[in-house]
Design a protein around this motif. Structure first.
Motif, PDB file in Angstrom:
ATOM      1  N   ALA A 143      -3.914  32.421 -10.769  1.00  0.00           N
ATOM      2  CA  ALA A 143      -3.576  31.139 -11.392  1.00  0.00           C
ATOM      3  C   ALA A 143      -2.699  30.309 -10.468  1.00  0.00           C
ATOM      4  CB  ALA A 143      -2.856  31.384 -12.720  1.00  0.00           C
ATOM      5  N   LEU A 144      -1.723  30.954  -9.832  1.00  0.00           N
ATOM      6  CA  LEU A 144      -0.820  30.232  -8.942  1.00  0.00           C
ATOM      7  C   LEU A 144      -1.549  29.746  -7.688  1.00  0.00           C
ATOM      8  CD1 LEU A 144       2.417  32.413  -9.189  1.00  0.00           C
ATOM      9  CD2 LEU A 144       1.707  30.470 -10.588  1.00  0.00           C
ATOM     10  N   ALA A 145      -2.480  30.541  -7.178  1.00  0.00           N
ATOM     11  CA  ALA A 145      -3.247  30.128  -6.002  1.00  0.00           C
ATOM     12  C   ALA A 145      -4.082  28.884  -6.306  1.00  0.00           C
ATOM     13  CB  ALA A 145      -4.152  31.272  -5.544  1.00  0.00           C
ATOM     14  N   MET A 146      -4.759  28.891  -7.467  1.00  0.00           N
ATOM     15  CA  MET A 146      -5.567  27.735  -7.831  1.00  0.00           C
ATOM     16  C   MET A 146      -4.696  26.491  -8.010  1.00  0.00           C
ATOM     17  SD  MET A 146      -7.750  26.749 -11.167  1.00  0.00           S
ATOM     18  CE  MET A 146      -6.429  25.635 -11.653  1.00  0.00           C
ATOM     19  N   LEU A 147      -3.589  26.655  -8.723  1.00  0.00           N
ATOM     20  CA  LEU A 147      -2.725  25.508  -8.991  1.00  0.00           C
ATOM     21  C   LEU A 147      -2.029  25.021  -7.725  1.00  0.00           C
ATOM     22  CD1 LEU A 147      -1.200  26.619 -12.408  1.00  0.00           C
ATOM     23  CD2 LEU A 147      -2.880  24.800 -12.020  1.00  0.00           C
ATOM     24  N   ALA A 148      -1.709  25.927  -6.813  1.00  0.00           N
ATOM     25  CA  ALA A 148      -1.071  25.508  -5.554  1.00  0.00           C
ATOM     26  C   ALA A 148      -2.039  24.679  -4.722  1.00  0.00           C
ATOM     27  CB  ALA A 148      -0.605  26.727  -4.773  1.00  0.00           C
ATOM     28  N   GLY A 149      -3.284  25.148  -4.596  1.00  0.00           N
ATOM     29  CA  GLY A 149      -4.272  24.379  -3.869  1.00  0.00           C
ATOM     30  C   GLY A 149      -4.526  23.028  -4.496  1.00  0.00           C
ATOM     31  N   CYS A 150      -4.573  23.024  -5.840  1.00  0.00           N
ATOM     32  CA  CYS A 150      -4.780  21.780  -6.576  1.00  0.00           C
ATOM     33  C   CYS A 150      -3.604  20.830  -6.382  1.00  0.00           C
ATOM     34  CB  CYS A 150      -4.973  22.105  -8.051  1.00  0.00           C
ATOM     35  SG  CYS A 150      -5.194  20.672  -9.119  1.00  0.00           S
ATOM     36  N   ARG A 151      -2.398  21.348  -6.477  1.00  0.00           N
ATOM     37  CA  ARG A 151      -1.212  20.505  -6.330  1.00  0.00           C
ATOM     38  C   ARG A 151      -1.138  19.911  -4.930  1.00  0.00           C
ATOM     39  NH1 ARG A 151       5.120  22.159  -7.700  1.00  0.00           N
ATOM     40  NH2 ARG A 151       6.071  20.349  -6.680  1.00  0.00           N
ATOM     41  N   MET A 152      -1.394  20.724  -3.918  1.00  0.00           N
ATOM     42  CA  MET A 152      -1.303  20.231  -2.548  1.00  0.00           C
ATOM     43  C   MET A 152      -2.271  19.077  -2.335  1.00  0.00           C
ATOM     44  SD  MET A 152      -1.453  22.428   1.018  1.00  0.00           S
ATOM     45  CE  MET A 152      -3.226  22.647   1.075  1.00  0.00           C
ATOM     46  N   TYR A 153      -3.495  19.216  -2.869  1.00  0.00           N
ATOM     47  CA  TYR A 153      -4.495  18.165  -2.659  1.00  0.00           C
ATOM     48  C   TYR A 153      -4.212  16.919  -3.492  1.00  0.00           C
ATOM     49  CZ  TYR A 153      -8.865  15.613  -2.840  1.00  0.00           C
ATOM     50  OH  TYR A 153      -9.797  14.619  -2.779  1.00  0.00           O
ATOM     51  N   LEU A 154      -3.886  17.083  -4.770  1.00  0.00           N
ATOM     52  CA  LEU A 154      -3.689  15.926  -5.630  1.00  0.00           C
ATOM     53  C   LEU A 154      -2.444  15.125  -5.250  1.00  0.00           C
ATOM     54  CD1 LEU A 154      -4.706  17.308  -9.146  1.00  0.00           C
ATOM     55  CD2 LEU A 154      -6.012  15.796  -7.646  1.00  0.00           C
ATOM     56  N   GLU A 155      -1.422  15.818  -4.731  1.00  0.00           N
ATOM     57  CA  GLU A 155      -0.211  15.120  -4.333  1.00  0.00           C
ATOM     58  C   GLU A 155      -0.306  14.578  -2.901  1.00  0.00           C
ATOM     59  OE1 GLU A 155       3.072  17.720  -5.053  1.00  0.00           O
ATOM     60  OE2 GLU A 155       2.932  17.525  -7.235  1.00  0.00           O
ATOM     61  N   GLU A 156      -1.076  15.266  -2.045  1.00  0.00           N
ATOM     62  CA  GLU A 156      -1.272  14.824  -0.661  1.00  0.00           C
ATOM     63  C   GLU A 156      -2.743  15.059  -0.290  1.00  0.00           C
ATOM     64  OE1 GLU A 156       2.153  15.799   2.089  1.00  0.00           O
ATOM     65  OE2 GLU A 156       2.492  17.303   0.529  1.00  0.00           O
ATOM     66  N   PRO A 157      -3.643  14.124  -0.658  1.00  0.00           N
ATOM     67  CA  PRO A 157      -5.095  14.340  -0.526  1.00  0.00           C
ATOM     68  C   PRO A 157      -5.565  14.772   0.856  1.00  0.00           C
ATOM     69  CG  PRO A 157      -4.669  12.393  -1.840  1.00  0.00           C
ATOM     70  CD  PRO A 157      -3.339  12.828  -1.293  1.00  0.00           C
ATOM     71  N   ARG A 158      -4.839  14.456   1.904  1.00  0.00           N
ATOM     72  CA  ARG A 158      -5.274  14.856   3.254  1.00  0.00           C
ATOM     73  C   ARG A 158      -5.123  16.358   3.463  1.00  0.00           C
ATOM     74  NH1 ARG A 158      -0.926  15.760   6.567  1.00  0.00           N
ATOM     75  NH2 ARG A 158       1.116  15.203   5.695  1.00  0.00           N
ATOM     76  N   LEU A 159      -4.445  17.050   2.541  1.00  0.00           N
ATOM     77  CA  LEU A 159      -4.147  18.463   2.722  1.00  0.00           C
ATOM     78  C   LEU A 159      -5.025  19.372   1.857  1.00  0.00           C
ATOM     79  CD1 LEU A 159      -0.235  18.364   2.836  1.00  0.00           C
ATOM     80  CD2 LEU A 159      -1.844  18.416   4.750  1.00  0.00           C
ATOM     81  N   ARG A 160      -6.270  19.014   1.646  1.00  0.00           N
ATOM     82  CA  ARG A 160      -7.129  19.863   0.819  1.00  0.00           C
ATOM     83  C   ARG A 160      -7.369  21.205   1.506  1.00  0.00           C
ATOM     84  NH1 ARG A 160     -13.005  17.991  -1.210  1.00  0.00           N
ATOM     85  NH2 ARG A 160     -13.361  17.948   1.043  1.00  0.00           N
ATOM     86  N   ALA A 161      -7.215  22.284   0.758  1.00  0.00           N
ATOM     87  CA  ALA A 161      -7.441  23.622   1.299  1.00  0.00           C
ATOM     88  C   ALA A 161      -8.912  23.826   1.614  1.00  0.00           C
ATOM     89  CB  ALA A 161      -6.968  24.672   0.299  1.00  0.00           C
ATOM     90  N   ASP A 162      -9.168  24.719   2.558  1.00  0.00           N
ATOM     91  CA  ASP A 162     -10.552  25.026   2.922  1.00  0.00           C
ATOM     92  C   ASP A 162     -11.200  25.991   1.950  1.00  0.00           C
ATOM     93  OD1 ASP A 162     -11.019  23.808   5.815  1.00  0.00           O
ATOM     94  OD2 ASP A 162      -8.960  24.534   5.703  1.00  0.00           O
ATOM     95  N   GLY A 163     -10.401  26.711   1.177  1.00  0.00           N
ATOM     96  CA  GLY A 163     -10.960  27.614   0.190  1.00  0.00           C
ATOM     97  C   GLY A 163      -9.882  28.197  -0.703  1.00  0.00           C
ATOM     98  N   VAL A 164     -10.257  28.471  -1.979  1.00  0.00           N
ATOM     99  CA  VAL A 164      -9.364  29.116  -2.945  1.00  0.00           C
ATOM    100  C   VAL A 164     -10.151  30.261  -3.578  1.00  0.00           C
ATOM    101  CG1 VAL A 164      -8.001  28.866  -5.041  1.00  0.00           C
ATOM    102  CG2 VAL A 164      -8.158  26.950  -3.415  1.00  0.00           C
ATOM    103  N   TYR A 165      -9.654  31.490  -3.431  1.00  0.00           N
ATOM    104  CA  TYR A 165     -10.321  32.676  -3.967  1.00  0.00           C
ATOM    105  C   TYR A 165      -9.384  33.361  -4.963  1.00  0.00           C
ATOM    106  CZ  TYR A 165     -13.965  32.422  -0.386  1.00  0.00           C
ATOM    107  OH  TYR A 165     -15.023  32.027   0.391  1.00  0.00           O
ATOM    108  N   THR A 166      -9.843  33.543  -6.210  1.00  0.00           N
ATOM    109  CA  THR A 166      -9.000  34.185  -7.216  1.00  0.00           C
ATOM    110  C   THR A 166      -9.753  35.340  -7.863  1.00  0.00           C
ATOM    111  OG1 THR A 166      -9.651  32.871  -9.174  1.00  0.00           O
ATOM    112  CG2 THR A 166      -7.994  31.915  -7.673  1.00  0.00           C
ATOM    113  N   TYR A 167      -8.988  36.323  -8.328  1.00  0.00           N
ATOM    114  CA  TYR A 167      -9.541  37.552  -8.903  1.00  0.00           C
ATOM    115  C   TYR A 167      -8.805  37.857 -10.203  1.00  0.00           C
ATOM    116  CZ  TYR A 167     -10.996  37.573  -4.082  1.00  0.00           C
ATOM    117  OH  TYR A 167     -11.524  37.183  -2.879  1.00  0.00           O
ATOM    118  N   GLY A 168      -9.559  37.896 -11.314  1.00  0.00           N
ATOM    119  CA  GLY A 168      -8.940  38.170 -12.606  1.00  0.00           C
ATOM    120  C   GLY A 168      -7.950  37.105 -13.022  1.00  0.00           C
ATOM    121  N   GLN A 169      -8.256  35.869 -12.730  1.00  0.00           N
ATOM    122  CA  GLN A 169      -7.347  34.749 -13.012  1.00  0.00           C
ATOM    123  C   GLN A 169      -7.387  34.368 -14.491  1.00  0.00           C
ATOM    124  OE1 GLN A 169      -8.362  31.121 -10.872  1.00  0.00           O
ATOM    125  NE2 GLN A 169      -7.673  29.907 -12.617  1.00  0.00           N
TER     126      GLN A 169
END
Length: 252
Positions: free
Chosen positions: A126-152
């Motif tokens: 959950a934190l990985a997904m939200l961290a990637g989302c936060r980084m992109y929505l607050e600073e769009p140039r910083l979109r992660a290349d991938g987000v992988y979660t297990y049992g989220q």
């Protein structure tokens, strides 16, 4: 990514040693402690940096603990990144406690145009997904290349989930292992999942969707796989080692 999600459960020394074996020469640890009555004692993560990629992994928690925590509906929702929808209060507070350090580590260590990847298991997913989302929505140039979660677990409302689906199309991979109880919490409709599910059935086969009727039947098969302890299947399927084993079988 699954092995990186498992490594965050290890000691800091073991993280550094394994990171070097994988070719990451720089490591930053992130930790924040909470006082009771907050149900989770702390938030832990690490950032690994190598020549070509940066990996940020968030730690999960015990299935019984997160189940109790997610069933607590006494707290209000937390506004989503850039005021987009809302998210579970506990996840948001946990992420907020380490996110500045994660953001600063990426800014410090990304000195060669490295790709950036987020991963995590259970609460860490959950934190990985939200961290990637936060980084992109607050600073769009910083979109992660991938987000992988297990049992989220479910993390947010439909508005934020829709933003994640749009922002991370073909970059978000949410793995669910058969009867894993955690992805079924907190209950809908208050919270939901983003798309991009990858589902392991009762025989360990990987699917790129979870059709409702087929999933119900398959989960029933999973419950009867262990006649002596069917009720424990939801916890047994949640362990990160179960996810790694299922991934290895499908790679073979």
């Amino acid at each position: 990514m699954a092995r990186a999600a498992k490594l965050v459960y290890a000691s800091q020394g073991d993280v550094v040693r394994q990171a070097r074996e994988w070719g990451f020469d720089r490591v930053r640890h992130h930790e924040s402690l909470f006082e009771p009555p907050f149900a989770l004692e702390d938030t832990q993560a690490y950032t690994l940096a190598g020549e070509r990629m940066i990996v940020i992994a968030f730690r999960g928690t015990e299935p019984a603990q997160i189940r109790d925590w997610l069933s607590d509906a006494s707290t209000p929702p937390w506004p989503g990144p850039a005021r987009t929808g809302y998210m579970h209060y506990g996840f948001a507070e946990a992420l907020d406690s380490v996110y500045p350090g994660v953001r600063d580590a990426i800014a410090e260590l990304r000195d060669n145009g490295q790709t950036v990847w987020f991963t995590g298991h259970s609460l860490g997913g959950a934190l990985a997904m939200l961290a990637g989302c936060r980084m992109y929505l607050e600073e769009p140039r910083l979109r992660a290349d991938g987000v992988y979660t297990y049992g989220q677990p479910r993390t947010c409302d439909r508005i934020l989930a829709a933003a994640v689906n749009k922002s991370f199309r073909d970059k978000l991979f949410r793995f669910v292992n058969n009867n894993d109880i955690v992805p079924q919490l907190p209950p809908e409709p208050a919270y939901t999942h983003a798309d991009a599910v990858r589902y392991f059935d009762a025989k360990g086969r990987l699917h790129t969707s979870m059709p409702l009727l087929g999933t119900v039947a398959d989960r029933a098969r999973g419950l009867t796989a262990d006649a002596l302890a069917p009720a424990s299947d939801g916890v047994r399927d949640h362990f990160i080692d179960s996810y790694i084993a299922a991934l290895e079988r499908n790679l073979d």
